[in-house]
Write a protein that holds these residues in place. Structure first.
Motif, PDB file in Angstrom:
ATOM      1  N   TRP A 249       0.879  -1.067   0.139  1.00  0.00           N
ATOM      2  CA  TRP A 249      -0.009  -0.080   0.016  1.00  0.00           C
ATOM      3  C   TRP A 249       0.921   1.154   0.017  1.00  0.00           C
ATOM      4  N   GLN A 250       1.945   1.270   0.777  1.00  0.00           N
ATOM      5  CA  GLN A 250       2.935   2.486   0.844  1.00  0.00           C
ATOM      6  C   GLN A 250       3.524   2.614  -0.501  1.00  0.00           C
ATOM      7  N   THR A 251       3.826   1.508  -1.080  1.00  0.00           N
ATOM      8  CA  THR A 251       4.534   1.669  -2.354  1.00  0.00           C
ATOM      9  C   THR A 251       3.674   2.283  -3.348  1.00  0.00           C
ATOM     10  N   LEU A 252       2.370   1.977  -3.713  1.00  0.00           N
ATOM     11  CA  LEU A 252       1.582   2.324  -4.473  1.00  0.00           C
ATOM     12  C   LEU A 252       0.935   3.640  -4.213  1.00  0.00           C
ATOM     13  N   THR A 253       0.925   4.134  -2.851  1.00  0.00           N
ATOM     14  CA  THR A 253       0.430   5.472  -2.661  1.00  0.00           C
ATOM     15  C   THR A 253       1.530   6.556  -2.471  1.00  0.00           C
ATOM     16  N   GLY A 254       2.746   5.921  -2.515  1.00  0.00           N
ATOM     17  CA  GLY A 254       3.875   6.969  -2.536  1.00  0.00           C
ATOM     18  C   GLY A 254       4.320   7.361  -1.317  1.00  0.00           C
ATOM     19  N   THR A 255       3.850   6.570  -0.240  1.00  0.00           N
ATOM     20  CA  THR A 255       4.264   6.920   1.090  1.00  0.00           C
ATOM     21  C   THR A 255       5.202   6.188   1.738  1.00  0.00           C
TER      22      THR A 255
ATOM     23  N   ARG B 221     -13.450 -11.232  -6.840  1.00  0.00           N
ATOM     24  CA  ARG B 221     -12.664 -10.618  -5.886  1.00  0.00           C
ATOM     25  C   ARG B 221     -11.508  -9.869  -6.416  1.00  0.00           C
ATOM     26  N   ASN B 222     -10.766 -10.432  -7.287  1.00  0.00           N
ATOM     27  CA  ASN B 222      -9.506  -9.721  -7.751  1.00  0.00           C
ATOM     28  C   ASN B 222      -9.913  -8.488  -8.491  1.00  0.00           C
ATOM     29  N   LEU B 223     -11.110  -8.212  -8.936  1.00  0.00           N
ATOM     30  CA  LEU B 223     -11.471  -6.974  -9.548  1.00  0.00           C
ATOM     31  C   LEU B 223     -11.698  -5.846  -8.478  1.00  0.00           C
ATOM     32  N   TYR B 224     -11.898  -6.306  -7.438  1.00  0.00           N
ATOM     33  CA  TYR B 224     -12.069  -5.351  -6.200  1.00  0.00           C
ATOM     34  C   TYR B 224     -10.782  -4.392  -6.022  1.00  0.00           C
ATOM     35  N   LEU B 225      -9.601  -5.222  -5.962  1.00  0.00           N
ATOM     36  CA  LEU B 225      -8.473  -4.345  -5.831  1.00  0.00           C
ATOM     37  C   LEU B 225      -8.233  -3.647  -7.215  1.00  0.00           C
ATOM     38  N   VAL B 226      -8.584  -4.158  -8.224  1.00  0.00           N
ATOM     39  CA  VAL B 226      -8.353  -3.397  -9.615  1.00  0.00           C
ATOM     40  C   VAL B 226      -9.088  -1.957  -9.487  1.00  0.00           C
ATOM     41  N   THR B 227     -10.662  -1.990  -8.946  1.00  0.00           N
ATOM     42  CA  THR B 227     -11.260  -0.690  -8.650  1.00  0.00           C
ATOM     43  C   THR B 227     -10.528   0.226  -7.840  1.00  0.00           C
ATOM     44  N   GLN B 228      -9.982  -0.628  -6.758  1.00  0.00           N
ATOM     45  CA  GLN B 228      -9.054   0.455  -5.730  1.00  0.00           C
ATOM     46  C   GLN B 228      -7.764   1.271  -6.332  1.00  0.00           C
ATOM     47  N   ILE B 229      -7.027   0.326  -7.287  1.00  0.00           N
ATOM     48  CA  ILE B 229      -6.084   0.811  -7.602  1.00  0.00           C
ATOM     49  C   ILE B 229      -6.137   1.774  -8.911  1.00  0.00           C
ATOM     50  N   THR B 230      -7.281   1.540  -9.467  1.00  0.00           N
ATOM     51  CA  THR B 230      -7.459   2.622 -10.967  1.00  0.00           C
ATOM     52  C   THR B 230      -7.750   4.041 -10.163  1.00  0.00           C
ATOM     53  N   ASP B 231      -8.231   3.886  -8.942  1.00  0.00           N
ATOM     54  CA  ASP B 231      -8.730   5.013  -8.127  1.00  0.00           C
ATOM     55  C   ASP B 231      -7.546   5.943  -7.925  1.00  0.00           C
ATOM     56  N   LEU B 232      -6.360   5.418  -7.744  1.00  0.00           N
ATOM     57  CA  LEU B 232      -5.193   6.047  -7.530  1.00  0.00           C
ATOM     58  C   LEU B 232      -4.891   7.157  -8.420  1.00  0.00           C
ATOM     59  N   GLY B 233      -5.193   7.000  -9.887  1.00  0.00           N
ATOM     60  CA  GLY B 233      -4.924   8.030 -10.790  1.00  0.00           C
ATOM     61  C   GLY B 233      -3.661   7.706 -11.419  1.00  0.00           C
ATOM     62  N   LEU B 234      -2.959   6.645 -11.361  1.00  0.00           N
ATOM     63  CA  LEU B 234      -1.653   6.378 -12.077  1.00  0.00           C
ATOM     64  C   LEU B 234      -1.890   5.552 -13.248  1.00  0.00           C
ATOM     65  N   PRO B 235      -1.047   5.620 -14.073  1.00  0.00           N
ATOM     66  CA  PRO B 235      -1.242   4.835 -15.326  1.00  0.00           C
ATOM     67  C   PRO B 235      -1.156   3.327 -14.970  1.00  0.00           C
TER      68      PRO B 235
END
Lengths: 75, 692
Positions: free
Chosen positions: B75-81, B102-116
């Motif tokens: 989580w820290q790596t993905l959010t830059g913290t 269930r795997n798509l759940y994380l996908v929806t969270q990660i696309t929320d981060l606004g990263l390519p």
């Protein structure tokens, strides 16, 4: 409403009616949401954890989690 | 395009992410290791014209609300913290096609981060076997990010993925593609107009996510005061009026979105009845067959460790002897020569000799993990482990402890609950590690009769077995006590996925063995070099007079003097000053005791010839009393001491690193050594009273 922790024998027609407790968020995130169908697969040797099938995958829960999942029988 | 691109590889556990990582980066990998941070991440490299792509393999995670140390790092790596580094340039999310919901759940969270972002669907074969048909193109259209479907073991398909990565085939769909429900959106709008949009510190792309965080996480609310807090409370009340709470509303809306997606991209049964996995599980997790199978597997692993490792250990031993001899001849005579040969090489050789056993253990553990069996062992054992304050997942680290505590302690990272993790670390050194073996072997063969006890069991064999059992029982007792006295670490959800059984890729097993073996060499090696140099100083100074035998020199040295100083303290355990020296030198590694005893008894042949050492020890007589120094009772007392005492600097160092404080290694050293002293005392004095 029976709690998931009260179920002792395999059952394939359960449905989640309510989820509460301190682990609420993680249980929802793992797909244990109200209205979801679950199968009770088995108990571990000492009774807990239990193994259930939800949304196509298998997951083990301790009593502390199963106590906070209410279920009913459907179909 | 940038010349250096950092790409995070994220995904649920058991999605074939590691296989994919290895396929993408091959041997171009390194394990990151940052001071003060307990979890290591791996990076691999992919080169294309003018650009290096660093692929960062994150620990598996189910959601961006972390519940374990592993998840937190991801989580820290993905959010830059993550300390000292910016957020990644792009993200690849790995999703298991057989478990898409269930795997798509994380996908929806990660696309929320606004990263390519790019999504990779793995295990397409297995999904097809379950008659599940997935349309990657339809998924790509719905999600708004490129979707690549493949099997990680198909080279051509992996090459296509490499092309997609080097071509920069990522997309940034923007947050909230999952379209929050009207009620949730109202609360988000309230927060944005009342609080967030006027705050310049929060960039536009993160505004919605920040709103969700304020709605869902109580810690986020607690950090606020005054007007800001009032706005958040209002927004929360808007949801509560509708019978919702922030976090639940968000999760449910995401799953509603996923259910909708799946109807358009997926055909075939969403929930196939009775898979092979469930059939196998009927035996493997059976109430009686399950534990029996687990014990059987444990026995098999031990048998393999001890019977296969021998030749390789001899080889390493020979290598170190050859290298030491060469160094001894090459370096000029004098202190440096002695330091390198007797200090560093002897210490290093003493530890590296266990590498074969450790690699064999890791080989089995990699197979047990890769097939999915380890989760079953945890399921079967959790009921018992919980009673003594640990977790089903503690079984694996404890098993590793039979080879070496260092990798075992590192393997506790997967345990979510900190208290259970800490207890596992604190009792793990009671597992009879390989370094105790030579000590056990010497003492048992010298002092325990080889007669048959019953059937085909000899007293020697039973003593060996008894010492292993003793370690396990003491670990259980200590864990129960820690459970009582350590403060709880709050509730940690116990939701353990039992993944489908898979045949692990052989290359994965080798990678894992190599990686963990290297960590052992690195972690144990650097400590051993320092400690053995320190001990060399103690044992070599003051330098002896010319003509002194090496035994006399050792007796004169600081180590010998310390041995004599502590003699009164260890006498009640049946130990004299010679054993005292052994106790001191074995602090680098337990098996050093054997070499030290060899030196003390001036065994002529090359140091560790157990047969001659045994005879010397048997015939040693106390000059004052005329009684033999070593009796069966002394030997048992010493065995118990070695079974319990904390005599491993590497273990203490790794506990320090994993807990980030000197407190726990200090407690570990204190309680284990005190317990060892107490038990040896009771056994020796009790034995004497009974007339042994």
């Amino acid at each position: 409403m029976p709690k998931l922790s009260d179920i002792l024998t395999p059952a394939e027609n359960l449905r989640v009616t309510r989820v509460t407790g301190p682990a609420l968020n993680r249980m929802l995130e793992m797909g244990i949401t109200p209205g979801t169908a679950i199968d009770f697969i088995r108990q571990a040797p000492l009774g807990f954890p239990i193994e259930i099938k939800v949304r196509g995958f298998l997951v083990a829960l301790r009593k502390s989690e199963a106590d906070h999942i209410e279920v009913d029988h459907h179909g | 395009m940038k010349t250096y691109q950092r790409i995070a590889l994220a995904g649920n556990p058991n999605t074939g992410k590691t296989t994919l990582f290895n396929a993408l980066t091959g041997l171009r990998q390194r394990v990151g290791n940052y001071p003060g941070i307990t979890v290591e991440r791996k990076s691999g490299f992919l080169k294309s014209a003018g650009t290096t792509h660093e692929i960062i393999d994150l620990p598996g995670l189910y959601s961006l609300n972390p519940t374990s140390k592993d998840e937190e790092i991801a989580w820290q790596t993905l959010t830059g913290t993550y300390p000292f580094e910016p957020e990644p340039d792009a993200v690849i999310v790995v999703a298991d096609a057989t478990n898409l919901m269930r795997n798509l759940y994380l996908v929806t969270q990660i696309t929320d981060l606004g990263l390519p972002t790019m999504v990779v669907l793995t295990m397409m074969d297995a999904a097809r076997e379950q008659d599940r048909l997935i349309n990657p193109q339809a998924l790509q259209d719905t999600l708004g990010v490129p979707v690549v479907a493949l099997n990680a073991r198909n080279d051509a398909e992996v090459d296509q993925l490499k092309d997609a990565i080097t071509a920069g085939n990522f997309a940034t769909p923007g947050p909230l593609q999952w379209k929050p429900s009207v009620k949730l959106q109202k609360a988000i709008n309230h927060l944005r107009t009342g609080l967030i949009d006027s705050n310049d510190a929060i960039p536009e792309r993160a505004a919605d996510l920040e709103s969700l965080r304020l709605l869902a996480q109580d810690a986020a609310l607690d950090a606020l005061t005054g007007d800001a807090r009032a706005v958040v409370v209002e927004a929360r009340q808007m949801l509560e009026k509708e019978g919702l709470n922030g976090s639940a509303a968000e999760v449910l809306d995401r799953y509603n979105y996923i259910d909708e997606i799946l109807q358009t991209v997926c055909a075939g049964p969403v929930d196939p009845r009775k898979s092979i996995t469930e059939t196998i599980d009927r035996v493997v997790t059976h109430r009686i067959a399950g534990p029996a199978l687990f014990m059987g597997i444990l026995l098999l692993v031990f048998q393999a460790i001890f019977s296969w490792a021998g030749p390789f250990m001899d080889l390493i031993d020979l290598g170190f002897i050859t290298a030491s001899n060469w160094l001894a001849d090459t370096l000029p005579d004098g202190l440096l020569n002695s330091l390198v040969v007797d200090g560093v090489m002897a210490g290093l050789g003493g530890v590296m000799i266990f590498l074969p056993q450790i690699l064999i253990l890791f080989f089995f553990i990699a197979i047990l993990e890769g097939t999915g069996y380890m989760a079953r062992a945890a399921f079967v054992m959790d009921g018992f482990m919980m009673k003594i304050g640990m977790h089903g997942k503690s079984v694996l680290p404890l098993m590793s402890g039979f080879a070496c505590a260092v990798p075992g302690i590192m393997a506790t990272r997967g345990i979510e609950n900190y208290k259970e993790r800490l207890i596992t670390m604190m009792v793990l050194p009671f597992m009879a590690c390989s370094a105790r073996l030579p000590v056990y072997a010497l003492l048992i063969s010298a002092f325990v009769p080889g007669d048959t006890a019953f059937l085909f069991f000899t007293w020697q064999g039973l003593t060996f077995f008894g010492l292993y059992l003793f370690g396990i029982v003491m670990a259980a007792v200590a864990a129960t006590i820690f459970k009582k006295f350590l403060p709880g670490a709050g509730h940690t959800p116990f939701l353990m996925e039992l993944p489908t059984y898979k045949i692990p890729a052989f290359s994965n097993i080798l990678y894992q063995m190599g990686e963990r073996g290297w960590i052992f060499i690195k972690e144990a090696g650097k400590i051993i070099i320092v400690v053995s140099m320190g001990l060399w100083v103690l044992a070599s100074f003051p330098a002896g007079e010319p003509g002194m035998s090496s035994a006399e020199q050792l007796e004169n040295s600081y180590a010998g003097q310390i041995g004599k100083v502590i003699e009164p303290a260890i006498e009640p355990l049946g130990f004299d000053w010679k054993i005292g020296i052994g106790l001191i030198t074995s602090f680098a590694a337990r098996e050093v005791l054997v070499a030290t005893m060899s030196t003390i008894y001036s065994v002529q042949s090359d140091d560790e010839d157990i047969t001659s050492l045994r005879e010397m020890m048997l015939s040693d007589v106390n000059p004052e009393t005329g009684e033999p120094v070593f009796t069966l009772l002394t030997a048992i007392s010493l065995l118990i001491f070695f079974a319990l005492a904390m005599q491993c600097m590497s273990t203490l160092a790794i506990v320090k690193r994993e807990t980030n404080s000197w407190k726990w290694p200090a407690i570990m050293f204190g309680y284990m050594t005190a317990l060892a002293y107490f038990m040896s005392f009771v056994v020796y004095q009790g034995g004497k009273l009974l007339g042994f």
